[in-house]
Design a protein around this motif. Structure first.
Motif, PDB file in Angstrom:
ATOM      1  N   ARG D  73      44.894 -71.159 -32.445  1.00  0.00           N
ATOM      2  CA  ARG D  73      45.953 -70.530 -33.229  1.00  0.00           C
ATOM      3  C   ARG D  73      45.613 -69.072 -33.564  1.00  0.00           C
ATOM      4  NH1 ARG D  73      47.452 -69.459 -38.446  1.00  0.00           N
ATOM      5  NH2 ARG D  73      49.661 -69.715 -38.880  1.00  0.00           N
ATOM      6  N   ARG D  76      49.471 -64.929 -37.819  1.00  0.00           N
ATOM      7  CA  ARG D  76      50.732 -64.211 -37.696  1.00  0.00           C
ATOM      8  C   ARG D  76      50.565 -62.735 -38.048  1.00  0.00           C
ATOM      9  NH1 ARG D  76      55.351 -67.620 -37.937  1.00  0.00           N
ATOM     10  NH2 ARG D  76      54.512 -69.720 -38.106  1.00  0.00           N
ATOM     11  N   ALA D  78      52.919 -60.995 -39.202  1.00  0.00           N
ATOM     12  CA  ALA D  78      53.672 -60.819 -40.453  1.00  0.00           C
ATOM     13  C   ALA D  78      52.759 -61.079 -41.648  1.00  0.00           C
ATOM     14  CB  ALA D  78      54.874 -61.749 -40.500  1.00  0.00           C
ATOM     15  N   GLY D  81      50.367 -58.259 -42.000  1.00  0.00           N
ATOM     16  CA  GLY D  81      51.043 -57.075 -42.509  1.00  0.00           C
ATOM     17  C   GLY D  81      51.101 -55.931 -41.520  1.00  0.00           C
TER      18      GLY D  81
ATOM     19  N   GLY E  85      52.715 -65.014 -53.289  1.00  0.00           N
ATOM     20  CA  GLY E  85      53.817 -65.959 -53.175  1.00  0.00           C
ATOM     21  C   GLY E  85      54.290 -66.449 -54.536  1.00  0.00           C
ATOM     22  N   HIS E  88      56.515 -63.831 -56.202  1.00  0.00           N
ATOM     23  CA  HIS E  88      57.830 -63.833 -55.583  1.00  0.00           C
ATOM     24  C   HIS E  88      58.678 -64.985 -56.085  1.00  0.00           C
ATOM     25  CE1 HIS E  88      56.802 -61.101 -52.061  1.00  0.00           C
ATOM     26  NE2 HIS E  88      57.929 -60.653 -52.543  1.00  0.00           N
ATOM     27  N   GLU E  89      58.071 -66.169 -56.098  1.00  0.00           N
ATOM     28  CA  GLU E  89      58.778 -67.380 -56.497  1.00  0.00           C
ATOM     29  C   GLU E  89      59.305 -67.252 -57.920  1.00  0.00           C
ATOM     30  OE1 GLU E  89      56.684 -70.837 -54.696  1.00  0.00           O
ATOM     31  OE2 GLU E  89      56.979 -71.691 -56.710  1.00  0.00           O
ATOM     32  N   ARG E  92      62.104 -64.432 -58.471  1.00  0.00           N
ATOM     33  CA  ARG E  92      63.389 -64.864 -57.925  1.00  0.00           C
ATOM     34  C   ARG E  92      64.047 -65.879 -58.858  1.00  0.00           C
ATOM     35  NH1 ARG E  92      64.388 -64.546 -52.326  1.00  0.00           N
ATOM     36  NH2 ARG E  92      64.748 -66.771 -52.170  1.00  0.00           N
TER      37      ARG E  92
ATOM     38  N   GLU F  62      52.968 -72.226 -42.824  1.00  0.00           N
ATOM     39  CA  GLU F  62      53.639 -70.935 -42.711  1.00  0.00           C
ATOM     40  C   GLU F  62      55.017 -71.168 -42.105  1.00  0.00           C
ATOM     41  OE1 GLU F  62      51.233 -67.860 -40.999  1.00  0.00           O
ATOM     42  OE2 GLU F  62      49.613 -68.207 -42.424  1.00  0.00           O
ATOM     43  N   TYR F  63      55.955 -70.316 -42.508  1.00  0.00           N
ATOM     44  CA  TYR F  63      57.346 -70.490 -42.111  1.00  0.00           C
ATOM     45  C   TYR F  63      57.877 -69.152 -41.655  1.00  0.00           C
ATOM     46  CZ  TYR F  63      62.450 -70.869 -43.054  1.00  0.00           C
ATOM     47  OH  TYR F  63      63.808 -70.833 -42.978  1.00  0.00           O
ATOM     48  N   SER F  64      58.659 -69.160 -40.619  1.00  0.00           N
ATOM     49  CA  SER F  64      59.244 -67.907 -40.153  1.00  0.00           C
ATOM     50  C   SER F  64      60.520 -68.205 -39.390  1.00  0.00           C
ATOM     51  CB  SER F  64      58.243 -67.180 -39.245  1.00  0.00           C
ATOM     52  OG  SER F  64      58.760 -65.945 -38.834  1.00  0.00           O
ATOM     53  N   GLU F  77      59.550 -59.815 -40.156  1.00  0.00           N
ATOM     54  CA  GLU F  77      58.667 -59.527 -41.283  1.00  0.00           C
ATOM     55  C   GLU F  77      57.384 -58.845 -40.800  1.00  0.00           C
ATOM     56  OE1 GLU F  77      58.719 -63.483 -43.078  1.00  0.00           O
ATOM     57  OE2 GLU F  77      59.984 -62.642 -44.655  1.00  0.00           O
ATOM     58  N   LYS F  82      55.551 -57.006 -44.413  1.00  0.00           N
ATOM     59  CA  LYS F  82      55.313 -57.969 -45.479  1.00  0.00           C
ATOM     60  C   LYS F  82      56.324 -59.119 -45.454  1.00  0.00           C
ATOM     61  CE  LYS F  82      57.496 -54.955 -48.892  1.00  0.00           C
ATOM     62  NZ  LYS F  82      57.360 -54.339 -50.209  1.00  0.00           N
ATOM     63  N   LEU F  83      55.867 -60.230 -45.992  1.00  0.00           N
ATOM     64  CA  LEU F  83      56.697 -61.417 -46.070  1.00  0.00           C
ATOM     65  C   LEU F  83      57.680 -61.269 -47.213  1.00  0.00           C
ATOM     66  CD1 LEU F  83      53.942 -64.137 -45.673  1.00  0.00           C
ATOM     67  CD2 LEU F  83      55.382 -63.126 -43.920  1.00  0.00           C
ATOM     68  N   GLY F  84      58.890 -61.736 -47.025  1.00  0.00           N
ATOM     69  CA  GLY F  84      59.877 -61.697 -48.098  1.00  0.00           C
ATOM     70  C   GLY F  84      59.648 -62.831 -49.083  1.00  0.00           C
ATOM     71  N   GLY F  85      60.336 -62.733 -50.213  1.00  0.00           N
ATOM     72  CA  GLY F  85      60.199 -63.744 -51.257  1.00  0.00           C
ATOM     73  C   GLY F  85      60.657 -65.114 -50.788  1.00  0.00           C
ATOM     74  N   ARG F  86      61.749 -65.168 -50.021  1.00  0.00           N
ATOM     75  CA  ARG F  86      62.268 -66.446 -49.539  1.00  0.00           C
ATOM     76  C   ARG F  86      61.243 -67.147 -48.648  1.00  0.00           C
ATOM     77  NH1 ARG F  86      64.614 -68.083 -45.033  1.00  0.00           N
ATOM     78  NH2 ARG F  86      66.041 -69.869 -45.136  1.00  0.00           N
ATOM     79  N   HIS F  88      57.960 -66.760 -48.663  1.00  0.00           N
ATOM     80  CA  HIS F  88      56.881 -67.246 -49.529  1.00  0.00           C
ATOM     81  C   HIS F  88      57.260 -68.555 -50.196  1.00  0.00           C
ATOM     82  CE1 HIS F  88      54.593 -63.310 -49.832  1.00  0.00           C
ATOM     83  NE2 HIS F  88      53.695 -64.219 -49.603  1.00  0.00           N
ATOM     84  N   GLU F  89      58.477 -68.581 -50.734  1.00  0.00           N
ATOM     85  CA  GLU F  89      58.949 -69.737 -51.473  1.00  0.00           C
ATOM     86  C   GLU F  89      58.970 -70.979 -50.573  1.00  0.00           C
ATOM     87  OE1 GLU F  89      62.077 -68.385 -54.292  1.00  0.00           O
ATOM     88  OE2 GLU F  89      63.112 -70.173 -53.560  1.00  0.00           O
ATOM     89  N   ARG F  92      55.398 -72.209 -49.279  1.00  0.00           N
ATOM     90  CA  ARG F  92      54.668 -72.884 -50.343  1.00  0.00           C
ATOM     91  C   ARG F  92      55.220 -74.295 -50.575  1.00  0.00           C
ATOM     92  NH1 ARG F  92      51.980 -69.819 -54.315  1.00  0.00           N
ATOM     93  NH2 ARG F  92      53.185 -70.767 -55.988  1.00  0.00           N
TER      94      ARG F  92
END
Lengths: 238, 238, 238, 238, 238, 238
Positions: D73, D76, D78, D81, E85, E88-89, E92, F62-64, F77, F82-86, F88-89, F92
């Protein structure tokens, strides 16, 4: 006849000034006409993580332009907080070119970091960087030999680079900025003293190019690189 | 006697070379002994957002060291992705110093960006930067006058800078790197040709300093800056 | 007479409140009039890499403004992803000032991190920060002594700071925001209890200043700092 | 015989699946053996700042690998950064290759953004990306024509790409990962349907290569690209 | 009996102090026991790009902890260069909760920015933030009405929040840090004065929870929020 | 009747395809109607710093979204740095959900990294991610058992997730994008096979919701999750 009066197969005025900076183990100011690049070689007694404990060494490069090396000022990458794609592309090319002629096993578990900083840009900064960096690298290797750290120069052969391009249908050697910005095709050749290639990069900016044109460009590049190697050799003998 | 044989009130060998780079409106290589800084001045027909539409101009500065300007190589701030605190501190100092002698109204709604890139460092890079940048700035202003963009040089008076320090109890002018690293106190003075100060920065690295010592340092700085201004003047008259 | 009725040599109302936050080893709310800064001191049993294994300690500082500490809201540096130049400048100043009076050898191989967070800003946040941070630092040192970690307070003398400025030709002590924004010259003095300086920073915002003016500002600063030290002392004795 | 039983001049099994994703104007899953890349083409009614108001369009590309596209793996970009050098290099190559066959004037002042996301990697991801992206680009152009936004397909000719390498002294077409990691030389050719080149990139990973070897690699590449273009054509006719 | 002597359905000591900061249009120090959060509301005469020209307003929030709000110091997100994270959570969540009770049309094309800065943390910082931020928001709206900018308070109903958790099989209201770190389940409820929910977030830290447990937690939360709203109301009437 | 003809309590067509990618220890393509997410599970023989030497394992996610997974292209991103707040949310949430059913002690000091990459988005990407990721996680655990690294599957029970929402006053199961964008309330439930909850998240996008509505949504979610678990089970038995 070209804008600066050169024949199609002529290099610009080339100058290689060694020991340009007092702190670095190797430091060279290389000039391809108005293109001026300061190449330094810094020895570090460590290697990147993926090489640790394997006995071999590493050569890598970083490349940057001073903000006003160009006609209009370019913002600093340090201020923007990230390196651009062009910078990445060029510094990877310089690093690969130098590693191709270095005997990394002989170098031992240490690194040489090459810094190529463009003081003034007028086309061909990447080829000037490789050509000058080779001389700085040899100086750093000589320093390591003089220190008794390594027994022999870990260099297999010399390396130099030149650009060739097609401008208005004509093949020109060592493009300056004006020619480069009008070129239909731009090729960079990185060659060793045994007449072999370590990197070839050709890009059709406007019109695709044929096999015949590629061969013509390659022939011109081989002539140019031979001359550059003579100038490198001369500088190293002073 | 100092490590390099100078008397306590002597500057190092100072050299100011104008028109060092072909693209910039002003470009100066300034040397304070082994400290070498390339200062360029770039004219831009815009101002930062907070000044737009107000008719006045702006002068700002960026400062950077080439990675191998120093004894051991420093990582590039561009590669690290952010400017260090020392860089911020110095470039803000240079900018304020130059704005202090510029008539921003006369300059009109445009900017001059000063880039100070340290080619080789041996102490005093910030004071050399200010001293050289002033000359590059005047050259850029002359270019603007020659272009007919502005009617007169928007400069109220000259500005130059020098460091003074206390080493082993003695007050020395224009510290080199070895002296600087041993100094108890380090003060930088930025002065104008009317004998007034635009910036004073003193730091006790080891032992705090008294009023008397501050006065002594100031006297020495005033002598040094007077000499620097003569050299600036001479360079500008060539 | 000044906008808030003070005489030129008067400090604003100064208040130092110890043990403001329950978790920190030292925590102080310092108020210079409407300027309110929370200074905390955090002990960490480690030192930065360049000090490891050398036996000495470290004191460093970070500085930040809450977004609405100021008249109009300032974007968070955390959201912008980088610290501004002013923040860098101030936090380096605070760190140097505190280290100048600390016996780092006596502290041993551990660090104290000072955090100065401006809750409300009305001029003089950096001088309030230094003045309050000293008290928080002593509290953290007392905690270390109480824990039996170190034998004696590693403090050589007290340190405090004040600003002085020239507004409409008059020299004023401890500028508030309105005065600061109109000042021709702004000087910050950081002094120890032995009457010596650890930091002096003077900036001509508009008009350069003379030796005579510098001396006047220094005299006023010395008076102000003496009073600040009495208030620090009183707070530490409660 | 090669590890997967292919002859030296054989491509892997190539598959081009159009309309793979429902939202994009063009979307293609391209497979070169086990290498699978999702190429989408997104139309945007704007162009980058440097092209605004000039009437011409733009085609650009982004490239990324899913973290587990590879054997182990990869983090990422992202999350780190920033984009790595390899990513920059590849996405610039894809963009240049597609622009070389696009009539940007005919496209009008709008952009097509190509996204190449590697779902599974087994060597040749950049050549698969270019080959698949061309098909996605044509689909986006057809969509623009169907919408009545433009009158004709702004494509001058087809473009495809293939890698060639020297492994144990033999020249192989379309290297898979195992071959690529053992190759002495790795060349990527990007060619148009008129048999001309828009990009040539050769790198000696271990041993420099001769003119004769370069010619051999080029011949093999030309054969491979011709076959790829037949497959592209077939896909576009379904 | 809980560690601090409270009954399972008891809130901690709640305090809401209005007009805590002089510059902000609304500013509140909210205390849930030892948890102290400074909530400010800043009015800006602009909206985010996606809302421009549509006539409606916006309410958004930022959240941060001072480094030493917690038992051990946490590095600043500004120094790390990015928000975590958790930050951010939470920010929001605060923003959504406040927008749910705001009449954005009545607010008009302007924004209120809520800043929640945790001065001291002892569990429940997000619920304290929402509860305090509502009061700061109303103060900012009152300021807009007082200015004559808007005709009526753009608030549909009040909003407050509380946490509930299961610790050793018992359901507790308003967890402090010690309880929170031992809880099997942690739920946050955000409710309006009409007894309806705008946000519900439940997390099983250790053991999943049943419908019956969820109902118990909800009942307790409703009791707690009713009390919080009485305290908000009282504060707003002073 | 819903836009796609489903009854209010019907899931979309669900498909779980195992072994979708050849390199990953577990890899699943999960489809909730037109929502398609690739979930991979990667085993790493290390744990995050805060767990080192404690014997337990870790599961994180991790999600994308691919840029063109959505109707209009979203910037990467990685390109924005950088990762957005959504993001991150959501990542997690996925990580917490999977850890809730994993026996981390049985897993031993190693990690499983879940990557959820949305190929095509049509609402419910986070619930599809959790549902698919569970299957990929089990496959990775089976691989560890097959390797002889661990003795038994470290899974306590199954976990799956579904969204429920209120659209025009009606409660709908498993919202697609069109429904989601019109919903007054949106709740996500994460449940285990023992009928207990590990995560509950409800948000009133427009109108707050009552206890009765929350109960209705919960009932529907429980029905949906039961069906999802049957599909997971079936996939795992193939």
């Amino acid at each position: 006849m070209r804008s600066d009066g050169r024949s199609s197969a002529a290099l610009r005025h080339i100058r290689i000034t060694r020991k340009y900076i007092k702190h670095a183990e190797g430091s060279v100011l290389v000039e391809f006409g108005d293109t001026k690049v300061l190449c330094t070689a810094s020895v570090e007694e460590s290697v990147p993580p993926f090489l640790r404990g394997k006995g071999g060494g590493w050569v890598t490069a970083e490349y940057s332009m001073l903000p006003r090396a160009t006609h209009t000022r370019s913002p600093r990458e340090a201020a923007k907080g990230k390196l651009g794609g062009r910078t990445h592309e060029i510094q990877r090319l310089i690093g690969r070119s130098l590693r191709a002629v270095t005997d990394l096993t002989l170098l031992g578990e240490r690194s040489v970091l090459i810094d190529c900083d463009v003081i003034q840009a007028d086309g061909g900064t990447r080829t000037a960087s490789i050509t000058g960096a080779y001389v700085a690298l040899v100086d750093a290797f000589r320093w390591l030999v003089a220190q008794g750290t390594i027994a022999a120069l870990p260099v297999r052969e010399a390396v130099a680079a030149v650009s060739v391009g097609i401008v208005n249908g004509e093949v020109f050697l060592d493009l300056n900025y004006v020619e480069d910005s009008r070129a239909d095709v731009d090729m960079n050749f990185v060659m060793t003293s045994s007449g072999r290639f370590v990197e070839v990069q050709g890009t059709a900016e406007a019109e695709p190019f044929t096999c015949v044109q590629m061969d013509e460009m390659r022939s011109l590049a081989m002539i140019g690189i031979e001359r550059l190697m003579a100038i490198q050799q001369e500088a190293l003998e002073q």
